[in-house]
Design a protein around this motif. Structure first.
Motif, mmCIF file in Angstrom:
data_model
loop_
_atom_site.group_PDB
_atom_site.id
_atom_site.type_symbol
_atom_site.label_atom_id
_atom_site.label_comp_id
_atom_site.label_asym_id
_atom_site.label_seq_id
_atom_site.Cartn_x
_atom_site.Cartn_y
_atom_site.Cartn_z
ATOM 1 N N PRO A 18 -18.453 4.970 -5.684
ATOM 2 C CA PRO A 18 -17.224 6.221 -5.159
ATOM 3 C C PRO A 18 -15.669 5.690 -5.407
ATOM 4 O O PRO A 18 -15.151 6.742 -6.155
ATOM 5 N N LYS A 19 -15.106 4.235 -5.248
ATOM 6 C CA LYS A 19 -13.878 4.143 -5.123
ATOM 7 C C LYS A 19 -13.590 4.101 -6.311
ATOM 8 O O LYS A 19 -12.728 4.381 -6.789
ATOM 9 N N LEU A 20 -14.334 3.693 -7.368
ATOM 10 C CA LEU A 20 -14.271 3.022 -8.740
ATOM 11 C C LEU A 20 -13.658 4.849 -9.298
ATOM 12 O O LEU A 20 -12.998 5.135 -10.475
ATOM 13 N N ARG A 21 -14.233 5.686 -9.302
ATOM 14 C CA ARG A 21 -14.695 7.318 -9.456
ATOM 15 C C ARG A 21 -13.518 7.539 -9.639
ATOM 16 O O ARG A 21 -13.001 8.425 -9.907
ATOM 17 N N LYS A 22 -12.811 7.647 -8.012
ATOM 18 C CA LYS A 22 -11.476 7.953 -7.372
ATOM 19 C C LYS A 22 -10.504 7.546 -8.338
ATOM 20 O O LYS A 22 -10.145 8.045 -8.916
ATOM 21 N N MET A 23 -10.571 6.302 -8.364
ATOM 22 C CA MET A 23 -9.362 5.234 -9.145
ATOM 23 C C MET A 23 -8.836 5.811 -10.514
ATOM 24 O O MET A 23 -8.155 6.254 -11.142
ATOM 25 N N GLU B 212 1.004 -1.495 0.164
ATOM 26 C CA GLU B 212 -0.377 -0.025 -0.272
ATOM 27 C C GLU B 212 0.879 0.994 0.293
ATOM 28 O O GLU B 212 1.613 1.907 0.355
ATOM 29 N N VAL C 281 -12.817 -6.170 -1.262
ATOM 30 C CA VAL C 281 -14.608 -5.523 -1.060
ATOM 31 C C VAL C 281 -15.151 -6.544 -0.160
ATOM 32 O O VAL C 281 -15.296 -7.949 -0.351
ATOM 33 N N LEU D 148 -9.495 -3.800 -4.837
ATOM 34 C CA LEU D 148 -9.871 -2.973 -3.441
ATOM 35 C C LEU D 148 -10.352 -4.428 -3.210
ATOM 36 O O LEU D 148 -9.869 -4.876 -3.670
ATOM 37 N N GLN E 267 -17.886 12.736 -9.334
ATOM 38 C CA GLN E 267 -18.100 11.662 -8.619
ATOM 39 C C GLN E 267 -19.888 11.831 -8.744
ATOM 40 O O GLN E 267 -20.916 10.273 -8.342
ATOM 41 N N ASP F 247 -21.853 -0.329 -3.910
ATOM 42 C CA ASP F 247 -21.423 0.191 -2.791
ATOM 43 C C ASP F 247 -19.194 0.623 -3.561
ATOM 44 O O ASP F 247 -19.012 1.464 -2.501
ATOM 45 N N ILE F 248 -19.159 0.231 -4.463
ATOM 46 C CA ILE F 248 -17.480 0.992 -4.184
ATOM 47 C C ILE F 248 -17.783 1.800 -5.858
ATOM 48 O O ILE F 248 -16.581 1.896 -6.161
#
Length: 1032
Positions: free
Chosen positions: A664-669, A613, A653, A651, A674, A661-662
């Motif tokens: 938002p994280k994918l959009r950030k990746m 990480e 999950v 990620l 958003q 659920d995931i």
């Protein structure tokens, strides 16, 4: 120095393991299989190796019924025993990837023999002609069988067209008879022989059929003066051996001089531009010598056939030919003059290379055959003998032309020094008779051809010996070459040591996020990583895994507390995924223990995924906790505008979680806002997820592949095809990116667009043979395959090569036509023309003749034509005018059209229409005849004498009196001549209604003075006797 030609390559090398067990099954024989009894045959000849006792010899006959209905690719005979060993015959009824019957002798129980077994045998294989035994095809060879080469024989034994034509006599009532004669010999162990220790020299490895090349290279190497000249050729440290013939030759000679074991020639043949197919091609050593070293001293080519020894060949070489009669010499300003033509030598070189003509073209077999006649050569060769009869008056008589034979024997990887007897007597060739096994019986002594015979001699002039046999040491070798080759040697030693110590080490391949980022979207689409392209560590098995983690920390700069390693698991779809992390308990084990526990497939490598990480500053962070409910997913982002797929991260999950659920994280990746709508696609087992922006309704037709599924279908089927012109099958012409799912029409349309051809149906394609590296014999028919993939598959391999032709008419139209090549012989002129006749397949021979009439000059407008089938200078058939042309084959025999003479139209009741053929006596067997020239028909009257017939023949053939007076005339039946006197009545000798009218004929015996033409007629498109070519 003497060199011997190689035997044919084994079936296993030719087949290239097309199927895992296609040639030499590595399995026990079926229970209950018993060896067949064999008929004792005549003894065979001794071999060149040291023989311990007379070899046992036997003949085995195999009758194959319903051959044309055999559907398997290969066929084995029952087992027979010779010399206490089990053997069987192996055939490929449709050819071993060639248009020939392929036939081999096979060690039947090779799969269960102990390690290191060998056996030596001389043997012959035959296909019996059941109509006329004299036409039986028999080929001989010898071989040391081993686990590596447990079968040996002839890939191109005889043309399939010859075998399966019932009129030829090899297949009668769909039954073929095959015979094997085997002589087993006990010899000194080949594998334990140390060439370097015994002779100071090492051998060359055989790439398949490169014995001819190996012997030439050894010959040149063993001339120190030549070796020194090679070392002095200009090369640089920037040259690469694979692209520089001089450097590759320097490298080869250096290794021959300093290596302790046999040397590979692959680097040299790569510099020639050869591929594997070229290395498996049998070539002529004289041709290679000419191509490789055109600027060497001129090479002598001496006749073997009909000559007893070297001196007889020289006598023949300088023989004076008288130019007189119709063969007068045309002198400028003086016209035709009687003359003498001959050759004399101005001088001889210090190193005299004598190339013996051990090969000649056999028209009956349609191939090059080896001349195994006995041919003697002395240790000392005096070319000043008989008052210098070989030298011209201008030659310098002060130079003494006394030569000594330079002798070593090269057998690929083995080099032996030859004593005088073995270098001479054992290399003369000819036949050797073995003692009879049953002397009390009146059986014919069995003779075996001695295959070990010289085909290249090297003599060194005594007065130049000190200059030629000079010292060659390291000071003659360029420094850059010594450094390069020393590094190569050290690298080879390192690899050798690694191999010897491999059981002490484990290879660990470590994949990281960086590797996924680099590879996904370039080489990898459906999987995560190619493990052959990730960092690897060679670690001692006894090293604790915790210590290995410290090695990783040094390599990647990741402290051990921030490392978490995952084991990879292979899925049913043959892809790999990180399956689970190592437990603390497992990390206490040694590397070897961990590999054995984790690697159920017993692979030599341990594959790991390193989870790290990283923070925003790219420094490692503590690893997140993982619970049993957590699943590791990997994410790939697709961009339809760029047609690009890339790795964006991973990620944990929850197994019970939901996709939203995931998000938002994918959009950030992905770097999306958003509020961007995205679509998710599971890949394979669900642990890889692809996603993209949701397509807008108005952009659906804007992109070629608007979504992940369509893009991945494109990637799966994407294929770059290399197209080559059929006329230049070695050279890529252009490349096109296509889909394996393209239809036949889509493929030819793309090719037509590339070539600027308006009509795609004029494109004809041919598939690639992956084993021969040549076009397949038959082109692809119009819409004969459904998809591009079908065009590229060859057995269990997929090629990326297709060959193309641009036709003058559409392919469907051409396929509806029958194309025949017909030679037309003018009735009154000495003219022959060749015509390609295209007619509908339901046409008749009469239609062919009418078409020819429109293209040729006739003796008169109402001339009647006929069509003949001619094969090896004999007329086998007159086609009926109403015969359909669809089944007429002009691939192996010639179709000849000619006018029907008026005398044949008005035959009297006692007249005979006979066959008339030209012939000479076979120089090796005077009881055999060889036909040549153009055969023809002739009408003879009931009481007509030979004297009358001779007058008509001379007038028809326009032969000068002086030449014609030397001709002889014979009645020939089944190949046996019975000579006529001028007063003999000829017609009485010819039987009516004899089977095979072509087998009784009037023979005209005289020398064949016609100039030799380059042979190309009646040959398959892909010839297996090709000239040597160096491409670079």
């Amino acid at each position: 120095m003497t060199t011997s030609p190689p035997p044919p390559p084994p079936a296993e090398q030719q087949q290239q393991q097309e199927e895992e067990e296609v040639l030499v099954p590595r399995q026990e024989l079926p229970n209950g299989t018993q060896p067949m009894e064999v008929v004792p045959s005549e003894p065979a000849a001794t071999v060149e190796n040291q023989q311990i006792e007379d070899p046992p010899i036997s003949r085995f006959t195999w009758t194959i019924e319903n051959l044309s209905r055999v559907s398997t690719k290969k066929l084995y005979s029952e087992i027979f025993v010779v010399g206490g060993y089990k053997w069987r015959i192996l055939i490929f009824p449709r050819g071993n990837n060639v248009e020939f019957l392929s036939m081999y002798l096979d060690v039947a129980d090779s799969a269960v023999l102990p390690y290191g077994w060998t056996r030596y045998a001389q043997f012959s294989l035959s296909v019996v002609n059941q109509m006329h035994n004299k036409f039986t095809i028999r080929k001989e060879t010898q071989h040391q069988f081993s686990a590596r080469e447990s079968d040996w024989g002839f890939t191109s034994f005889m043309p399939l067209g010859e075998l399966y034509n019932p009129s030829r006599g090899y297949l009668v009532n769909d039954t073929c008879i095959v015979e094997a004669e085997v002589a087993v010999c006990k010899v000194v162990d080949y594998w334990s022989y140390d060439s370097k220790k015994e002779t100071g020299y090492v051998g060359l490895k055989n790439q398949g059929a490169t014995c001819y090349m190996n012997s030439l290279l050894q010959t040149l190497y063993h001339i120190p003066y030549f070796r020194k000249a090679v070392y002095h050729m200009p090369t640089t440290e920037n040259d690469m051996p694979s692209g520089s013939i001089p450097l590759a030759l320097q490298s080869l000679f250096y290794k021959l001089q300093y290596n302790d074991s046999s040397v590979s020639t692959k680097e040299l043949t790569k510099s020639f531009g050869w591929d594997m197919h070229d290395s498996f091609m049998q070539h002529d050593v004289q041709e290679l010598n000419r191509v490789l070293s055109e600027k060497l001293e001129d090479k002598m080519k001496l006749d073997v056939k009909g000559c007893q020894d070297v001196y007889a060949s020289f006598d023949k070489y300088v023989e004076v030919e008288r130019l007189e009669g119709d063969n007068k010499y045309h002198a400028e300003q003086y016209g035709l003059q009687d003359a003498k033509k001959g050759v004399l030598f101005i001088d001889f070189p210090p190193v005299l290379q004598l190339q013996l003509k051990r090969f000649e073209y056999d028209f009956m077999r349609d191939t090059m055959v080896k001349i195994n006649d006995r041919y003697e050569f002395p240790i000392q060769l005096d070319l000043d003998r008989d008052d210098g009869k070989y030298l011209s008056p201008d030659a310098d008589r002060n130079v003494r032309n006394l030569y000594t034979l330079h002798r070593f024997k090269f057998d690929d990887e083995r080099v032996t020094k030859e004593d005088a007897k073995r270098a001479l007597e054992e290399q003369y060739g000819g036949e050797e008779e073995l003692p009879q096994t049953n002397p009390g019986l009146n059986n014919t002594p069995f003779k075996f051809t001695k295959y070990s015979n010289a085909y290249m001699l090297v003599y060194i002039r005594e007065s130049d010996k000190d200059k030629i046999i000079c010292n060659v040491d390291e000071k003659d070798i360029a420094e850059h070459l010594r450094i390069r080759l020393e590094k190569d040697r050290e690298e080879k030693e390192r690899r050798k040591k690694e191999k010897a110590e491999a059981h002490l080490y484990t290879i660990i391949k470590v994949a990281r996020d960086d590797d996924l980022t680099t590879q996904i979207g370039k080489d990898i689409y459906f999987d995560l990583v190619d493990h052959d392209k990730v960092p690897s560590f060679r670690i001692q098995k006894q090293m604790p895994f915790t210590q290995f983690k410290e090695e990783v920390a040094k390599e990647f700069g990741i402290p051990t507390q921030f490392q978490r390693f995952w084991l990879w698991a292979k899925r049913q779809n043959h892809t790999y995924r990180p399956n689970r992390p190592l437990t603390p308990q497992e990390e206490t084990h040694t590397v070897g223990q961990l590999k054995e526990a984790a690697n159920k497939a017993h692979n030599a490598e341990l594959k790991l995924f390193l989870e790290v990480e990283l923070g925003l500053d790219l420094k490692p962070l503590p690893l997140p906790d993982k619970t049993r409910e957590d699943i590791l997913l990997f994410f790939k982002l697709y961009d339809p505008e760029k047609e690009q797929l890339r790795y964006v991260g991973r990620l944990f999950v929850k197994a019970s979680g939901k996709p939203q659920d995931i998000l938002p994280k994918l959009r950030k990746m992905a770097g999306f806002s958003q509020d961007e709508e995205i679509e998710l696609y599971e890949l394979e087992d669900g642990d890889i997820v692809c996603f993209q922006k949701s397509p807008k309704p108005d952009t659906a037709d804007q992109y070629r592949y608007p979504d992940v599924p369509s893009f991945l279908v494109y990637i799966r089927n994407r294929q770059v095809v290399h197209f080559r012109s059929l006329e230049k099958p070695k050279e890529d012409d252009f490349c096109l990116e296509m889909s394996k799912a393209f239809t036949y029409d889509e493929v030819v349309e793309k090719v037509a667009q590339k070539l600027g051809v308006d009509d795609p149906t004029k494109i004809r394609l041919t598939s690639h043979n992956c084993y021969s590296q040549q076009p397949k014999p038959q082109p692809i028919k119009y819409r004969g395959v459904e998809r591009l993939l079908d065009m590229l598959i060859h057995y269990n391999q997929t090629s990326d090569i297709l060959y193309y032709e641009v036709l003058d008419i559409p392919l469907p139209e051409l396929q509806a036509l029958k194309t025949l090549k017909v030679t037309y012989h003018h009735s009154t002129k000495d003219e022959v023309s060749v015509h390609s006749i295209r007619l509908p397949k339901n046409s008749t021979v009469g239609d062919v003749l009418n078409d020819i009439k429109s293209k040729v000059e006739l003796s008169h407008p109402n001339a009647e034509l006929r069509l003949l089938e001619v094969f090896y200078h004999k007329i086998y058939k007159i086609f009926a005018p109403n015969e359909k042309i669809e089944n007429i084959n002009d691939q192996y025999w010639t179709l000849r059209a000619e006018e029907v003479p008026e005398e044949e139209k008005n035959l009297g009741p006692f007249d005979r229409l006979i066959h008339v053929y030209h012939f000479t006596k076979d120089t090796q067997n005077q009881t055999q005849v060889q036909n040549f020239g153009e055969p023809f028909f002739m009408v003879i009257r009931e009481d007509e004498t030979l004297s009358s017939i001779k007058e008509r023949i001379q007038k028809k053939l326009k032969v000068p009196d002086e030449d014609f007076s030397k001709w002889k005339f014979a009645y020939i039946s089944l190949g046996r001549p019975d000579y006529f006197e001028d007063s003999d009545t000829v017609a009485s000798r010819f039987q009516r209604n004899m089977y095979g009218a072509w087998e009784q004929y009037l023979g005209l015996e005289h020398p064949d003075t016609a100039p030799r033409k380059t042979h190309n007629a009646n040959q398959n498109r892909h010839s297996f006797e090709r000239p040597v070519k160096i491409y670079n």
